[in-house]
Write a protein that holds these residues in place. Structure first.
Motif, mmCIF file in Angstrom:
data_model
loop_
_atom_site.group_PDB
_atom_site.id
_atom_site.type_symbol
_atom_site.label_atom_id
_atom_site.label_comp_id
_atom_site.label_asym_id
_atom_site.label_seq_id
_atom_site.Cartn_x
_atom_site.Cartn_y
_atom_site.Cartn_z
ATOM 1 N N ARG A 178 5.239 11.141 -6.868
ATOM 2 C CA ARG A 178 5.845 10.529 -5.673
ATOM 3 C C ARG A 178 4.857 9.563 -5.009
ATOM 4 N NH1 ARG A 178 9.959 14.013 -2.527
ATOM 5 N NH2 ARG A 178 11.122 15.000 -4.217
ATOM 6 N N VAL A 179 4.314 8.667 -5.784
ATOM 7 C CA VAL A 179 3.289 7.731 -5.312
ATOM 8 C C VAL A 179 3.632 6.338 -5.831
ATOM 9 C CG1 VAL A 179 0.823 7.237 -5.197
ATOM 10 C CG2 VAL A 179 1.594 9.598 -5.504
ATOM 11 N N PHE A 180 3.496 5.331 -4.969
ATOM 12 C CA PHE A 180 3.792 3.966 -5.395
ATOM 13 C C PHE A 180 3.094 2.968 -4.494
ATOM 14 C CE2 PHE A 180 7.661 5.524 -3.029
ATOM 15 C CZ PHE A 180 7.417 4.857 -1.831
ATOM 16 N N VAL A 181 3.209 1.705 -4.858
ATOM 17 C CA VAL A 181 2.783 0.571 -4.039
ATOM 18 C C VAL A 181 4.043 -0.198 -3.659
ATOM 19 C CG1 VAL A 181 1.699 -1.727 -4.221
ATOM 20 C CG2 VAL A 181 0.435 0.323 -4.891
ATOM 21 N N THR A 182 4.061 -0.767 -2.465
ATOM 22 C CA THR A 182 5.220 -1.536 -2.022
ATOM 23 C C THR A 182 4.907 -3.021 -1.981
ATOM 24 O OG1 THR A 182 4.606 -1.286 0.301
ATOM 25 C CG2 THR A 182 6.089 0.369 -0.635
ATOM 26 N N ASN A 183 5.964 -3.837 -1.915
ATOM 27 C CA ASN A 183 5.788 -5.283 -1.833
ATOM 28 C C ASN A 183 5.272 -5.691 -0.458
ATOM 29 O OD1 ASN A 183 6.059 -7.706 -3.416
ATOM 30 N ND2 ASN A 183 7.591 -8.357 -1.929
ATOM 31 N N HIS A 184 5.883 -5.143 0.633
ATOM 32 C CA HIS A 184 5.268 -5.218 1.953
ATOM 33 C C HIS A 184 5.494 -3.873 2.645
ATOM 34 C CE1 HIS A 184 9.306 -6.347 3.591
ATOM 35 N NE2 HIS A 184 8.826 -6.054 4.780
ATOM 36 N N ASP A 185 4.826 -3.665 3.749
ATOM 37 C CA ASP A 185 4.741 -2.325 4.343
ATOM 38 C C ASP A 185 6.018 -1.991 5.112
ATOM 39 O OD1 ASP A 185 3.902 0.081 5.301
ATOM 40 O OD2 ASP A 185 2.365 -0.705 6.632
ATOM 41 N N THR A 242 4.153 8.997 -1.033
ATOM 42 C CA THR A 242 2.916 8.358 -0.591
ATOM 43 C C THR A 242 2.886 6.926 -1.091
ATOM 44 O OG1 THR A 242 1.669 10.436 -0.657
ATOM 45 C CG2 THR A 242 0.396 8.395 -0.706
ATOM 46 N N SER A 243 2.592 6.003 -0.184
ATOM 47 C CA SER A 243 2.345 4.610 -0.570
ATOM 48 C C SER A 243 0.855 4.355 -0.429
ATOM 49 C CB SER A 243 3.133 3.650 0.318
ATOM 50 O OG SER A 243 2.775 2.311 0.053
ATOM 51 N N VAL A 244 0.205 3.958 -1.522
ATOM 52 C CA VAL A 244 -1.247 3.747 -1.476
ATOM 53 C C VAL A 244 -1.611 2.337 -1.038
ATOM 54 C CG1 VAL A 244 -1.659 5.496 -3.237
ATOM 55 C CG2 VAL A 244 -1.404 3.098 -3.921
ATOM 56 N N GLY A 245 -0.620 1.480 -0.812
ATOM 57 C CA GLY A 245 -0.901 0.125 -0.363
ATOM 58 C C GLY A 245 0.305 -0.767 -0.533
ATOM 59 N N ALA A 251 -8.451 -5.645 -4.024
ATOM 60 C CA ALA A 251 -8.701 -4.291 -3.527
ATOM 61 C C ALA A 251 -7.541 -3.369 -3.869
ATOM 62 C CB ALA A 251 -8.944 -4.328 -2.019
ATOM 63 N N LEU A 252 -6.316 -3.895 -3.757
ATOM 64 C CA LEU A 252 -5.139 -3.081 -4.087
ATOM 65 C C LEU A 252 -5.138 -2.708 -5.562
ATOM 66 C CD1 LEU A 252 -2.448 -1.820 -3.234
ATOM 67 C CD2 LEU A 252 -1.362 -4.040 -3.665
ATOM 68 N N ILE A 253 -5.476 -3.660 -6.421
ATOM 69 C CA ILE A 253 -5.548 -3.381 -7.864
ATOM 70 C C ILE A 253 -6.598 -2.301 -8.148
ATOM 71 C CG2 ILE A 253 -6.200 -4.364 -10.090
ATOM 72 C CD1 ILE A 253 -4.892 -7.009 -9.082
ATOM 73 N N ASP A 254 -7.746 -2.404 -7.468
ATOM 74 C CA ASP A 254 -8.783 -1.384 -7.640
ATOM 75 C C ASP A 254 -8.279 -0.008 -7.208
ATOM 76 O OD1 ASP A 254 -10.549 -3.257 -8.613
ATOM 77 O OD2 ASP A 254 -11.615 -3.538 -6.710
ATOM 78 N N THR A 255 -7.548 0.030 -6.081
ATOM 79 C CA THR A 255 -7.011 1.301 -5.594
ATOM 80 C C THR A 255 -6.019 1.887 -6.591
ATOM 81 O OG1 THR A 255 -7.298 0.666 -3.273
ATOM 82 C CG2 THR A 255 -5.695 2.409 -3.734
ATOM 83 N N MET A 256 -5.148 1.045 -7.122
ATOM 84 C CA MET A 256 -4.158 1.520 -8.078
ATOM 85 C C MET A 256 -4.833 2.044 -9.352
ATOM 86 S SD MET A 256 -1.090 -1.287 -7.614
ATOM 87 C CE MET A 256 0.070 -0.378 -8.645
ATOM 88 N N ARG A 257 -5.865 1.344 -9.803
ATOM 89 C CA ARG A 257 -6.596 1.808 -10.983
ATOM 90 C C ARG A 257 -7.267 3.145 -10.716
ATOM 91 N NH1 ARG A 257 -9.275 -4.094 -12.259
ATOM 92 N NH2 ARG A 257 -7.620 -4.912 -13.620
ATOM 93 N N ALA A 258 -7.889 3.279 -9.519
ATOM 94 C CA ALA A 258 -8.615 4.499 -9.189
ATOM 95 C C ALA A 258 -7.690 5.694 -9.023
ATOM 96 C CB ALA A 258 -9.429 4.282 -7.910
ATOM 97 N N THR A 259 -6.497 5.452 -8.505
ATOM 98 C CA THR A 259 -5.563 6.549 -8.256
ATOM 99 C C THR A 259 -4.571 6.752 -9.395
ATOM 100 O OG1 THR A 259 -4.121 5.037 -7.036
ATOM 101 C CG2 THR A 259 -5.720 6.310 -5.745
ATOM 102 N N GLY A 260 -4.565 5.847 -10.358
ATOM 103 C CA GLY A 260 -3.640 5.974 -11.482
ATOM 104 C C GLY A 260 -2.203 5.643 -11.148
ATOM 105 N N VAL A 261 -1.999 4.896 -10.077
ATOM 106 C CA VAL A 261 -0.638 4.529 -9.674
ATOM 107 C C VAL A 261 -0.152 3.373 -10.529
ATOM 108 C CG1 VAL A 261 0.787 3.617 -7.806
ATOM 109 C CG2 VAL A 261 -0.941 5.352 -7.323
ATOM 110 N N CYS A 262 0.996 3.555 -11.136
ATOM 111 C CA CYS A 262 1.555 2.535 -12.035
ATOM 112 C C CYS A 262 2.980 2.151 -11.648
ATOM 113 C CB CYS A 262 1.537 3.044 -13.477
ATOM 114 S SG CYS A 262 -0.118 3.326 -14.143
ATOM 115 N N ALA A 263 3.345 2.363 -10.389
ATOM 116 C CA ALA A 263 4.696 2.035 -9.924
ATOM 117 C C ALA A 263 4.611 1.110 -8.714
ATOM 118 C CB ALA A 263 5.457 3.302 -9.561
ATOM 119 N N VAL A 264 5.386 0.041 -8.737
ATOM 120 C CA VAL A 264 5.436 -0.922 -7.646
ATOM 121 C C VAL A 264 6.884 -1.043 -7.187
ATOM 122 C CG1 VAL A 264 4.929 -3.269 -6.885
ATOM 123 C CG2 VAL A 264 3.510 -2.201 -8.650
#
Length: 374
Positions: free
Chosen positions: A260-267, A279-282, A301-314
């Motif tokens: 249940r983790v992802f990144v969004t296009n805007h907040d 959870t949205s990591v950014g 920075a967002l790409i680094d966060t996604m790599r570090a957390t293993g998030v692969c969903a946008v």
């Protein structure tokens, strides 16, 4: 007033306001400081077009006035301040109440509660970004003739509100009144008009129940003769929303907690993540406004966060361009698959689609998340 005279007034006011917008905004701001939180008597309804809309949204407007030397907010309402409903005088005349709603989402709720008892105009159609929408002549004509104007609150409709305030003769009703807003911690450095309050409250079904109650209260105050209709319609819609909330939780339960983790296009999914345990990591655009611009450093920075957390969903907006999100997709080479999950976030879907009304939109989004994350 004849149609010709009405449009002449609209053209004149629109032109004068556009040429003097910065001066007008400054004057309205000072006036808000003088009358903020003072009751507005019924006799003052005609002042509402000039001062009450910015008053209702004062928290958002004031908090964006930045101190250039410190980067901080110099003054304004607290970030957690709730909006309030205006004092409304009963409508006179036999014609149905003429009501305007700014966004399709607001209009959907207003239409459910008002039903056939009101004459409703919704300014924004399916897929239109509420942050950037600009009014046309027909919009301004509808606003000039309206008895009530329903807005989201907290300046969601940032490209529209100033123009409406220049022409309206009716009170503005924020449907988000009474809701404690989500605090925005890092929404600085952008030249848009959002303040510290996140306006995307409809992402939590419970908040839309509050919308329905606010619409009921406003309509029955302005049109007491049809109060029983509004009461019944609002009660029925709130029951629908209660069923929807339970259905969403059941649908989303299919997604494991760790996914249940992802990144969004805007907040714009903060209320959703809080209500439904995501959870949205950014965000690609780190702002509650889609009008803000991403930076190269922010994206890195967002790409680094996604790599570090293993998030692969946008999560991307179904109704918006997603070029930047696709750039992210190309950068995350460590993911077996980068999933782009299209959700209806800021606007309803096209007529006849599954998302052409609020309950349908939330169901479609839940189904898309299950498909993309489980």
């Amino acid at each position: 007033m004849t149609v010709a005279n009405r449009h002449s007034i609209i053209d004149t006011k629109y032109h004068l306001f556009d040429n003097n917008r910065s001066k007008s905004n400054s004057a309205l701001y000072r006036l808000n400081m003088m009358i903020y939180q003072r009751p507005m008597p019924p006799a003052g309804r005609h002042l509402l077009a000039v001062v009450f809309l910015p008053l209702l949204l004062a928290g958002a407007l004031m908090a964006c006035r930045q101190d250039a030397s410190s980067g901080g907010e110099v003054e304004g309402a607290p970030a957690t301040e709730r909006l309030t409903l205006p004092v409304l005088a009963p409508h006179t005349g036999d014609a149905p109440l003429r009501v305007v709603a700014t966004t399709g989402l607001v209009g959907d709720v207003v239409g459910r509660v008002g039903g056939a008892a009101i004459d409703l105009t919704v300014l924004m159609g399916p897929g239109q970004d509420p942050h950037s929408y600009q009014p046309g002549a027909a919009d301004l004509a509808a606003v000039a003739d309206a008895d009530l104007i329903f807005v989201n609150g907290w300046n969601l409709e940032e490209g529209l509100l100033a123009d409406l305030a220049a022409i309206a003769g009716a009170p503005f009703v924020p449907v988000s009144a009474g809701i404690t807003p989500r605090r925005i911690e890092s929404d600085h450095g952008h030249d848009h008009d959002h303040g510290p309050a996140d306006p995307h409250v409809w992402q939590d079904v419970g908040h839309v129940g509050q919308w329905a109650e606010n619409v009921r209260l406003a309509l029955r105050a302005a049109d007491p003769a049809n109060a029983a209709i509004y009461d019944a319609n609002a009660a029925a819609y709130r029951a629908t929303l209660a069923e929807l909330a339970a259905e969403l939780r059941q649908t989303l339960a299919a997604i494991p907690a760790e996914r249940r983790v992802f990144v969004t296009n805007h907040d714009n999914l903060g209320y959703f993540t809080a209500a439904y345990d995501f959870t949205s990591v950014g965000a690609v655009i780190p702002s509650v406004s889609s009008l803000a611009e991403p930076t190269a450093a922010g994206l890195a920075a967002l790409i680094d966060t996604m790599r570090a957390t293993g998030v692969c969903a946008v999560v991307v907006e179904a109704n918006a361009a997603d070029d930047l999100a696709r750039v992210l997709q190309n950068e995350l080479t460590g993911c077996d698959e980068v999933r782009l999950i299209a959700l209806y976030t800021d606007a309803l879907g096209a007529a006849g689609s599954a998302a052409d009304n609020y309950p349908g939109l939330m169901r479609a989004n839940a189904a898309a998340l299950v498909e993309g994350l489980r």
